[in-house]
Design a protein around this motif. Structure first.
Motif, PDB file in Angstrom:
ATOM      1  N   GLU A  50      -0.451 -19.205  -0.420  1.00 21.47           N
ATOM      2  CA  GLU A  50       0.442 -19.837  -1.387  1.00 21.47           C
ATOM      3  C   GLU A  50      -0.166 -21.116  -1.952  1.00 21.47           C
ATOM      4  O   GLU A  50       0.171 -21.532  -3.066  1.00 21.47           O
ATOM      5  N   ARG A  51      -1.044 -21.739  -1.186  1.00 16.79           N
ATOM      6  CA  ARG A  51      -1.695 -22.976  -1.632  1.00 16.79           C
ATOM      7  C   ARG A  51      -3.085 -22.715  -2.177  1.00 16.79           C
ATOM      8  O   ARG A  51      -3.935 -23.602  -2.189  1.00 16.79           O
ATOM      9  N   GLN A  52      -3.276 -21.474  -2.595  1.00 18.16           N
ATOM     10  CA  GLN A  52      -4.478 -21.065  -3.338  1.00 18.16           C
ATOM     11  C   GLN A  52      -5.736 -21.015  -2.482  1.00 18.16           C
ATOM     12  O   GLN A  52      -6.845 -21.069  -3.007  1.00 18.16           O
ATOM     13  N   TRP A  53      -5.604 -20.929  -1.166  1.00  8.50           N
ATOM     14  CA  TRP A  53      -6.764 -20.676  -0.339  1.00  8.50           C
ATOM     15  C   TRP A  53      -7.129 -19.198  -0.462  1.00  8.50           C
ATOM     16  O   TRP A  53      -6.263 -18.332  -0.679  1.00  8.50           O
ATOM     17  N   ASP A  54      -8.398 -18.894  -0.293  1.00 13.13           N
ATOM     18  CA  ASP A  54      -8.888 -17.516  -0.334  1.00 13.13           C
ATOM     19  C   ASP A  54      -8.846 -16.988   1.103  1.00 13.13           C
ATOM     20  O   ASP A  54      -9.703 -17.313   1.920  1.00 13.13           O
ATOM     21  N   VAL A  55      -7.827 -16.174   1.402  1.00 13.67           N
ATOM     22  CA  VAL A  55      -7.547 -15.762   2.784  1.00 13.67           C
ATOM     23  C   VAL A  55      -7.918 -14.295   2.983  1.00 13.67           C
ATOM     24  O   VAL A  55      -7.537 -13.437   2.186  1.00 13.67           O
ATOM     25  N   ARG A  56      -8.653 -14.021   4.041  1.00 15.54           N
ATOM     26  CA  ARG A  56      -8.926 -12.650   4.483  1.00 15.54           C
ATOM     27  C   ARG A  56      -8.483 -12.539   5.943  1.00 15.54           C
ATOM     28  O   ARG A  56      -8.460 -13.531   6.689  1.00 15.54           O
ATOM     29  N   VAL A  57      -8.160 -11.321   6.353  1.00 11.42           N
ATOM     30  CA  VAL A  57      -7.668 -11.079   7.712  1.00 11.42           C
ATOM     31  C   VAL A  57      -8.446  -9.925   8.327  1.00 11.42           C
ATOM     32  O   VAL A  57      -8.664  -8.895   7.674  1.00 11.42           O
ATOM     33  N   LEU A  58      -8.830 -10.088   9.587  1.00  4.58           N
ATOM     34  CA  LEU A  58      -9.456  -9.032  10.379  1.00  4.58           C
ATOM     35  C   LEU A  58      -8.508  -8.690  11.508  1.00  4.58           C
ATOM     36  O   LEU A  58      -8.178  -9.546  12.343  1.00  4.58           O
ATOM     37  N   THR A  59      -8.035  -7.430  11.546  1.00  3.16           N
ATOM     38  CA  THR A  59      -6.990  -7.073  12.492  1.00  3.16           C
ATOM     39  C   THR A  59      -7.071  -5.591  12.834  1.00  3.16           C
ATOM     40  O   THR A  59      -8.047  -4.907  12.499  1.00  3.16           O
ATOM     41  N   THR A  60      -6.039  -5.087  13.509  1.00  3.63           N
ATOM     42  CA  THR A  60      -5.935  -3.672  13.867  1.00  3.63           C
ATOM     43  C   THR A  60      -4.783  -3.050  13.087  1.00  3.63           C
ATOM     44  O   THR A  60      -4.228  -3.654  12.178  1.00  3.63           O
ATOM     45  N   GLY A  61      -4.398  -1.855  13.482  1.00  4.01           N
ATOM     46  CA  GLY A  61      -3.212  -1.231  12.919  1.00  4.01           C
ATOM     47  C   GLY A  61      -3.466  -0.570  11.583  1.00  4.01           C
ATOM     48  O   GLY A  61      -4.579  -0.550  11.052  1.00  4.01           O
ATOM     49  N   THR A  62      -2.409  -0.021  11.033  1.00  2.00           N
ATOM     50  CA  THR A  62      -2.456   0.653   9.736  1.00  2.00           C
ATOM     51  C   THR A  62      -1.508  -0.055   8.788  1.00  2.00           C
ATOM     52  O   THR A  62      -0.478  -0.590   9.201  1.00  2.00           O
ATOM     53  N   PRO A  63      -1.833  -0.076   7.497  1.00  2.00           N
ATOM     54  CA  PRO A  63      -0.984  -0.799   6.547  1.00  2.00           C
ATOM     55  C   PRO A  63       0.323  -0.067   6.276  1.00  2.00           C
ATOM     56  O   PRO A  63       0.413   1.149   6.420  1.00  2.00           O
ATOM     57  N   ASP A  64       1.314  -0.825   5.879  1.00  2.00           N
ATOM     58  CA  ASP A  64       2.571  -0.275   5.381  1.00  2.00           C
ATOM     59  C   ASP A  64       2.557  -0.472   3.874  1.00  2.00           C
ATOM     60  O   ASP A  64       2.890  -1.546   3.367  1.00  2.00           O
ATOM     61  N   LEU A  65       2.143   0.548   3.148  1.00  2.00           N
ATOM     62  CA  LEU A  65       1.933   0.415   1.707  1.00  2.00           C
ATOM     63  C   LEU A  65       3.242   0.209   0.940  1.00  2.00           C
ATOM     64  O   LEU A  65       3.243  -0.326  -0.165  1.00  2.00           O
ATOM     65  N   GLU A  66       4.363   0.617   1.529  1.00  2.00           N
ATOM     66  CA  GLU A  66       5.644   0.422   0.864  1.00  2.00           C
ATOM     67  C   GLU A  66       6.157  -1.004   1.031  1.00  2.00           C
ATOM     68  O   GLU A  66       6.946  -1.494   0.218  1.00  2.00           O
ATOM     69  N   ASN A  67       5.710  -1.677   2.096  1.00  2.00           N
ATOM     70  CA  ASN A  67       6.122  -3.059   2.350  1.00  2.00           C
ATOM     71  C   ASN A  67       4.883  -3.891   2.669  1.00  2.00           C
ATOM     72  O   ASN A  67       4.648  -4.252   3.825  1.00  2.00           O
TER      73      ASN A  67
END
Length: 461
Positions: A47-64
């Motif tokens: 929200e404060r315009q930082w360029d954020v990336r995430v490394l994690t597990t799991g599968t995305p919820d494309l609807e939410n």
């Protein structure tokens, strides 16, 4: 100097957004408590315009999708090889699988449940002893390789890894070395220092302590959620540790009209006057519902006017306490429920029960559940260490009471029963009790710290 929470245009001679990589084993759409802190930080920084990336597990919820962090900026990596999930309790009932404590259970069913519990505890203990640093060790190399293969030239200014599990620290340390960037160790709970939940034997504690020291030597900073935990880190590991508390997560109003308790529970407890609720996991030998249920039993005829709801993983602890105290008619066991249903249970209760460990070693623990409870604005009954951070927070905010003795709990229940009888309700906490405790209030300090580590903000310490 420019606002350190925005991308600085004078510090370091660049106006480019600060690039942040968050390494978190738990991240949405997972609804575990461990996913909330990294998700909130990712949202707040983006929200404060930082360029954020995430490394994690799991599968995305494309609807939410995750707000503010597009899925293309989230690298999801499965552990390889897959290991059985280590649990200290049998699988919980599915959401909505209501079960009142008074429902009769056959002897065969009880013996089978006890056997499953014993086997799961043995497997969990064996895994916690043999897998270093934890049962997510099989995620370390797949995560490192996948991120390096897919980053497409993107390079963070700073890496933040949040644990447990502490395998994420090994991931962050390897990526920091390969990319020549600083990393920050974020402790939602402690690892080898006074953490009886995760460390079992002296030999294992020694292994973990050495590994933790080695990893922290490469970290630019360490952070945890309370001052007692930070002091334990400073004293035992000799590392400068700062505090960024967890906080209250704002959430949309519930949309479900599903009853909190099933038809049988509503019929059994229709005449109950005072409803107490506990949501979440009950840790074996650490968070004991016994004193509360003993207090209910001591009320005599008034016990019929008290209804206690337990919503969370069914590990047999509550069931055995119910059987031991003979208060089955006053208790409903809902098993595992969705996050939304858990919040509705909290909002509709008269009083919320917070079970913690009544031991000085738990002084610095500030469970995320306390912030959920505060957001519900219902009085809290805490069973736990009376001089701990959580107890002091509840007293300072006028948010409830701390009781451990069954007689003292029974007297408090009578007080609430009388209040409910006089006015028909237990008053909600004032909105002022939540002032300064929302997640964003804490995260502003976190971005300053990360900016310092990245060399983009002048140090304040």
């Amino acid at each position: 100097m420019d606002n350190p929470l925005q991308p600085p245009d004078s510090v370091g001679g660049t106006d480019a957004p600060l690039r942040l990589l968050i390494v978190a084993y738990h991240f949405p759409p997972a609804d575990s408590v461990g996913a909330r802190r990294p998700a909130a930080l990712a949202r707040y920084a983006a929200e404060r315009q930082w360029d954020v990336r995430v490394l994690t597990t799991g599968t995305p919820d494309l609807e939410n999708p995750v707000p503010e962090v597009p899925e293309r900026h989230i690298v999801r990596v499965a552990p390889v090889p897959r290991l059985p999930r280590l649990r200290r309790s049998p699988a919980a009932a599915a959401d909505g699988a209501d079960a009142t404590a008074s429902r009769p259970a056959t002897a065969a069913r009880t013996r089978a449940a006890d056997l499953r519990l014993a086997v799961n505890r043995w497997v969990w203990k064996a895994g916690s002893e043999l897998l270093v640093p934890d049962s997510q060790v099989n995620w370390i190399w797949p995560a490192v390789r996948r991120f390096l293969d897919t980053r497409d030239g993107w390079r963070p200014d700073v890496i933040l890894a949040t644990g447990p599990p502490f395998s994420v620290f090994a991931v962050a340390a390897r990526l920091a070395r390969r990319l020549d960037v600083p990393w920050v160790a974020d402790y939602r709970d402690l690892w080898s220092v006074g953490n009886e939940y995760w460390v079992r034997t002296r030999a294992r504690r020694s292994v973990d302590r050495r590994l933790e020291r080695r990893l922290l030597r490469s970290a630019a900073a360490s952070v945890t959620v309370s001052e007692p935990l930070a002091e334990a880190m400073r004293r035992t590991l000799g590392v400068h540790t700062r505090v960024v508390m967890n906080g209250i997560d704002r959430r949309p109003p519930a949309t479900s009209t599903e009853p909190v308790a099933g038809p049988q529970a509503r019929a059994d407890h229709a005449a109950a006057t005072l409803t107490l609720a506990h949501t979440g996991y009950v840790y074996p030998s650490r968070r004991d519902p016994g004193p509360l249920l003993e207090a209910v039993a001591s009320l005599g005829e008034d016990a019929a006017r008290v209804h206690v709801v337990f919503a969370g993983e069914d590990n047999g602890i509550v069931r055995r306490a119910v059987e031991r105290t003979g208060v089955a008619d006053s208790v409903t066991l809902l098993g595992q429920v969705s996050a939304e249903k858990s919040w509705r249970i909290q909002a509709e209760a008269d009083v919320l029960v917070l079970l913690m460990w009544n031991d000085p070693r738990d002084a610095g623990t500030v469970t995320g559940k306390i912030f959920d409870y505060l957001f519900a604005r219902r009085p809290i009954l805490l069973l736990g260490y009376e001089s701990g951070v959580a107890a002091n927070l509840i007293r300072a905010r006028g948010a409830g009471v701390v009781r451990n003795d069954k007689q003292a709990i029974a007297e408090q229940l009578r007080t609430w029963l009388a209040m409910k009888e006089r006015s028909g309700r237990i008053p909600a906490l004032p909105a002022s009790a939540l002032d300064g405790l929302f997640r964003d209030d804490q995260l502003a300090r976190y971005l300053v710290l990360l900016g310092e580590v990245a060399g983009r903000v002048a140090p304040t310490r």
